[in-house]
Design a protein around this motif. Structure first.
Motif, PDB file in Angstrom:
ATOM      1  N   LEU A   6       0.803  -1.217   0.000  1.00 52.60           N
ATOM      2  CA  LEU A   6       0.000   0.000   0.000  1.00 52.60           C
ATOM      3  C   LEU A   6       0.838   1.270   0.000  1.00 52.60           C
ATOM      4  O   LEU A   6       0.334   2.348   0.227  1.00 52.60           O
ATOM      5  CB  LEU A   6      -0.951  -0.004   1.202  1.00 52.60           C
ATOM      6  N   LYS A   7       2.112   1.126  -0.276  1.00 54.43           N
ATOM      7  CA  LYS A   7       2.989   2.285  -0.357  1.00 54.43           C
ATOM      8  C   LYS A   7       2.508   3.219  -1.456  1.00 54.43           C
ATOM      9  O   LYS A   7       2.192   2.795  -2.566  1.00 54.43           O
ATOM     10  CB  LYS A   7       4.408   1.828  -0.645  1.00 54.43           C
ATOM     11  N   ARG A   8       2.464   4.486  -1.147  1.00 53.23           N
ATOM     12  CA  ARG A   8       2.035   5.511  -2.108  1.00 53.23           C
ATOM     13  C   ARG A   8       3.220   5.929  -2.968  1.00 53.23           C
ATOM     14  O   ARG A   8       4.276   6.292  -2.458  1.00 53.23           O
ATOM     15  CB  ARG A   8       1.490   6.701  -1.333  1.00 53.23           C
ATOM     16  N   GLN A   9       3.035   5.882  -4.298  1.00 54.63           N
ATOM     17  CA  GLN A   9       4.070   6.278  -5.245  1.00 54.63           C
ATOM     18  C   GLN A   9       3.559   7.443  -6.085  1.00 54.63           C
ATOM     19  O   GLN A   9       2.451   7.375  -6.621  1.00 54.63           O
ATOM     20  CB  GLN A   9       4.411   5.135  -6.191  1.00 54.63           C
ATOM     21  N   SER A  10       4.373   8.477  -6.229  1.00 55.51           N
ATOM     22  CA  SER A  10       4.077   9.568  -7.152  1.00 55.51           C
ATOM     23  C   SER A  10       4.701   9.228  -8.492  1.00 55.51           C
ATOM     24  O   SER A  10       5.858   8.814  -8.556  1.00 55.51           O
ATOM     25  CB  SER A  10       4.634  10.893  -6.632  1.00 55.51           C
ATOM     26  N   ILE A  11       3.931   9.394  -9.556  1.00 55.71           N
ATOM     27  CA  ILE A  11       4.381   9.075 -10.908  1.00 55.71           C
ATOM     28  C   ILE A  11       4.496  10.378 -11.696  1.00 55.71           C
ATOM     29  O   ILE A  11       3.492  11.067 -11.900  1.00 55.71           O
ATOM     30  CB  ILE A  11       3.390   8.119 -11.615  1.00 55.71           C
ATOM     31  N   ASN A  12       5.704  10.705 -12.125  1.00 58.04           N
ATOM     32  CA  ASN A  12       5.962  11.926 -12.896  1.00 58.04           C
ATOM     33  C   ASN A  12       6.977  11.640 -13.986  1.00 58.04           C
ATOM     34  O   ASN A  12       8.155  11.955 -13.857  1.00 58.04           O
ATOM     35  CB  ASN A  12       6.469  13.043 -11.971  1.00 58.04           C
ATOM     36  N   PRO A  13       6.523  11.032 -15.101  1.00 59.48           N
ATOM     37  CA  PRO A  13       7.473  10.697 -16.164  1.00 59.48           C
ATOM     38  C   PRO A  13       8.034  11.956 -16.822  1.00 59.48           C
ATOM     39  O   PRO A  13       7.363  12.980 -16.871  1.00 59.48           O
ATOM     40  CB  PRO A  13       6.636   9.884 -17.153  1.00 59.48           C
ATOM     41  N   PRO A  14       9.273  11.864 -17.319  1.00 60.06           N
ATOM     42  CA  PRO A  14       9.833  13.014 -18.034  1.00 60.06           C
ATOM     43  C   PRO A  14       8.939  13.355 -19.214  1.00 60.06           C
ATOM     44  O   PRO A  14       8.426  12.433 -19.841  1.00 60.06           O
ATOM     45  CB  PRO A  14      11.194  12.523 -18.510  1.00 60.06           C
ATOM     46  N   PRO A  15       8.690  14.569 -19.542  1.00 58.76           N
ATOM     47  CA  PRO A  15       9.154  15.808 -18.917  1.00 58.76           C
ATOM     48  C   PRO A  15       8.130  16.407 -17.957  1.00 58.76           C
ATOM     49  O   PRO A  15       8.117  17.616 -17.752  1.00 58.76           O
ATOM     50  CB  PRO A  15       9.357  16.712 -20.127  1.00 58.76           C
ATOM     51  N   THR A  16       7.280  15.601 -17.349  1.00 52.36           N
ATOM     52  CA  THR A  16       6.183  16.131 -16.529  1.00 52.36           C
ATOM     53  C   THR A  16       6.599  16.536 -15.127  1.00 52.36           C
ATOM     54  O   THR A  16       5.778  17.066 -14.373  1.00 52.36           O
ATOM     55  CB  THR A  16       5.026  15.127 -16.434  1.00 52.36           C
ATOM     56  N   GLN A  17       7.845  16.314 -14.751  1.00 51.13           N
ATOM     57  CA  GLN A  17       8.323  16.702 -13.424  1.00 51.13           C
ATOM     58  C   GLN A  17       8.099  18.195 -13.175  1.00 51.13           C
ATOM     59  O   GLN A  17       7.913  18.623 -12.050  1.00 51.13           O
ATOM     60  CB  GLN A  17       9.811  16.356 -13.287  1.00 51.13           C
ATOM     61  N   VAL A  18       8.073  19.000 -14.231  1.00 53.33           N
ATOM     62  CA  VAL A  18       7.864  20.442 -14.095  1.00 53.33           C
ATOM     63  C   VAL A  18       6.518  20.750 -13.425  1.00 53.33           C
ATOM     64  O   VAL A  18       6.415  21.693 -12.638  1.00 53.33           O
ATOM     65  CB  VAL A  18       7.994  21.159 -15.467  1.00 53.33           C
ATOM     66  N   PHE A  19       5.502  19.954 -13.692  1.00 53.16           N
ATOM     67  CA  PHE A  19       4.200  20.181 -13.059  1.00 53.16           C
ATOM     68  C   PHE A  19       4.282  19.887 -11.565  1.00 53.16           C
ATOM     69  O   PHE A  19       3.716  20.609 -10.744  1.00 53.16           O
ATOM     70  CB  PHE A  19       3.116  19.312 -13.706  1.00 53.16           C
ATOM     71  N   TYR A  20       5.001  18.823 -11.211  1.00 55.10           N
ATOM     72  CA  TYR A  20       5.184  18.470  -9.801  1.00 55.10           C
ATOM     73  C   TYR A  20       5.938  19.583  -9.078  1.00 55.10           C
ATOM     74  O   TYR A  20       5.551  20.019  -7.999  1.00 55.10           O
ATOM     75  CB  TYR A  20       5.935  17.146  -9.703  1.00 55.10           C
ATOM     76  N   ASP A  21       7.010  20.041  -9.698  1.00 56.09           N
ATOM     77  CA  ASP A  21       7.850  21.061  -9.076  1.00 56.09           C
ATOM     78  C   ASP A  21       7.156  22.417  -8.982  1.00 56.09           C
ATOM     79  O   ASP A  21       7.233  23.086  -7.957  1.00 56.09           O
ATOM     80  CB  ASP A  21       9.159  21.225  -9.860  1.00 56.09           C
ATOM     81  N   ASN A  22       6.492  22.840 -10.052  1.00 58.88           N
ATOM     82  CA  ASN A  22       5.914  24.192 -10.102  1.00 58.88           C
ATOM     83  C   ASN A  22       4.495  24.288  -9.547  1.00 58.88           C
ATOM     84  O   ASN A  22       4.124  25.308  -8.972  1.00 58.88           O
ATOM     85  CB  ASN A  22       5.923  24.721 -11.533  1.00 58.88           C
ATOM     86  N   PHE A  23       3.692  23.242  -9.747  1.00 54.22           N
ATOM     87  CA  PHE A  23       2.286  23.326  -9.356  1.00 54.22           C
ATOM     88  C   PHE A  23       1.921  22.352  -8.241  1.00 54.22           C
ATOM     89  O   PHE A  23       0.781  22.279  -7.816  1.00 54.22           O
ATOM     90  CB  PHE A  23       1.384  23.104 -10.579  1.00 54.22           C
ATOM     91  N   HIS A  24       2.899  21.558  -7.800  1.00 55.54           N
ATOM     92  CA  HIS A  24       2.758  20.681  -6.640  1.00 55.54           C
ATOM     93  C   HIS A  24       1.669  19.635  -6.793  1.00 55.54           C
ATOM     94  O   HIS A  24       0.802  19.481  -5.940  1.00 55.54           O
ATOM     95  CB  HIS A  24       2.569  21.504  -5.368  1.00 55.54           C
ATOM     96  N   PHE A  25       1.720  18.900  -7.912  1.00 51.08           N
ATOM     97  CA  PHE A  25       0.859  17.733  -8.083  1.00 51.08           C
ATOM     98  C   PHE A  25       1.561  16.712  -8.955  1.00 51.08           C
ATOM     99  O   PHE A  25       2.414  17.043  -9.768  1.00 51.08           O
ATOM    100  CB  PHE A  25      -0.520  18.093  -8.652  1.00 51.08           C
ATOM    101  N   SER A  26       1.206  15.455  -8.743  1.00 47.37           N
ATOM    102  CA  SER A  26       1.771  14.357  -9.519  1.00 47.37           C
ATOM    103  C   SER A  26       0.887  14.058 -10.711  1.00 47.37           C
ATOM    104  O   SER A  26      -0.335  14.229 -10.647  1.00 47.37           O
ATOM    105  CB  SER A  26       1.878  13.101  -8.659  1.00 47.37           C
ATOM    106  N   GLN A  27       1.506  13.554 -11.764  1.00 44.84           N
ATOM    107  CA  GLN A  27       0.739  13.122 -12.933  1.00 44.84           C
ATOM    108  C   GLN A  27      -0.127  11.920 -12.579  1.00 44.84           C
ATOM    109  O   GLN A  27      -1.200  11.738 -13.150  1.00 44.84           O
ATOM    110  CB  GLN A  27       1.676  12.787 -14.089  1.00 44.84           C
ATOM    111  N   ALA A  28       0.343  11.109 -11.651  1.00 48.55           N
ATOM    112  CA  ALA A  28      -0.459   9.983 -11.165  1.00 48.55           C
ATOM    113  C   ALA A  28       0.025   9.613  -9.774  1.00 48.55           C
ATOM    114  O   ALA A  28       1.154   9.924  -9.389  1.00 48.55           O
ATOM    115  CB  ALA A  28      -0.346   8.781 -12.100  1.00 48.55           C
ATOM    116  N   THR A  29      -0.853   8.943  -9.055  1.00 46.42           N
ATOM    117  CA  THR A  29      -0.514   8.371  -7.762  1.00 46.42           C
ATOM    118  C   THR A  29      -0.917   6.910  -7.804  1.00 46.42           C
ATOM    119  O   THR A  29      -2.032   6.577  -8.210  1.00 46.42           O
ATOM    120  CB  THR A  29      -1.265   9.095  -6.620  1.00 46.42           C
ATOM    121  N   ARG A  30       0.022   6.043  -7.391  1.00 46.33           N
ATOM    122  CA  ARG A  30      -0.256   4.610  -7.365  1.00 46.33           C
ATOM    123  C   ARG A  30      -0.180   4.115  -5.928  1.00 46.33           C
ATOM    124  O   ARG A  30       0.764   4.418  -5.205  1.00 46.33           O
ATOM    125  CB  ARG A  30       0.749   3.849  -8.232  1.00 46.33           C
ATOM    126  N   VAL A  31      -1.201   3.347  -5.540  1.00 45.27           N
ATOM    127  CA  VAL A  31      -1.235   2.667  -4.253  1.00 45.27           C
ATOM    128  C   VAL A  31      -1.648   1.235  -4.547  1.00 45.27           C
ATOM    129  O   VAL A  31      -2.764   1.007  -5.044  1.00 45.27           O
ATOM    130  CB  VAL A  31      -2.223   3.325  -3.265  1.00 45.27           C
TER     131      VAL A  31
END
Length: 138
Positions: A6-31
């Motif tokens: 049940l570990k929570r994983q943030s998924i941010n494939p290149p080049p989407t890391q910019v959204f995580y860094d600038n807008f503070h959300f992941s492209q997906a979350t996997r549990v």
């Protein structure tokens, strides 16, 4: 299922890391096997919206596919779609035709919502999804 699964994983494939860094959300979350994909929009690599609803839909579905692959899943694993449309009535038929190219059978549940605007000017649609990794193989 044990707690380690049940570990929570943030998924941010290149080049989407910019959204995580600038807008503070992941492209997906996997549990575990569950994957929640943030809204994918019809922009190209230069952040330019596609010229029409068909092009934007293809770009958004390609983004969805890329995020799912980074999360260890495929489009066949999608169990739910929610789409947001700025021109719901006028775009629905064209959007549905593009959607059917990505989901030719075993259709996921789908909710389409009409809205007044999206995050970037020129965007006409956004697609979010829920997937269960591996369920499309069954």
């Amino acid at each position: 299922m044990n707690a380690q699964n049940l570990k929570r994983q943030s998924i941010n494939p290149p080049p989407t890391q910019v959204f995580y860094d600038n807008f503070h959300f992941s492209q997906a979350t996997r549990v575990g096997d569950m994957i929640w994909v943030s809204g994918q929009v019809g922009i190209d690599a230069t952040m330019t919206p596609g010229k029409d609803v068909e092009e934007q839909a293809h770009l958004a579905f390609q983004g969805l596919r890329n995020v799912l692959e980074a999360a260890g899943a495929t489009l066949a694993d999608v169990v739910e779609l929610m789409t947001f449309h700025t021109e719901l009535q006028g775009d629905m038929q064209a959007f549905a035709q593009v959607k059917d190219q990505y989901f030719p059978d075993r259709y996921p549940s789908w909710t389409a919502v009409g809205i007044s605007q999206l995050a970037l000017p020129g965007l006409r649609l956004e697609i979010r999804a829920v997937a269960v990794a591996g369920c499309g193989n069954a």
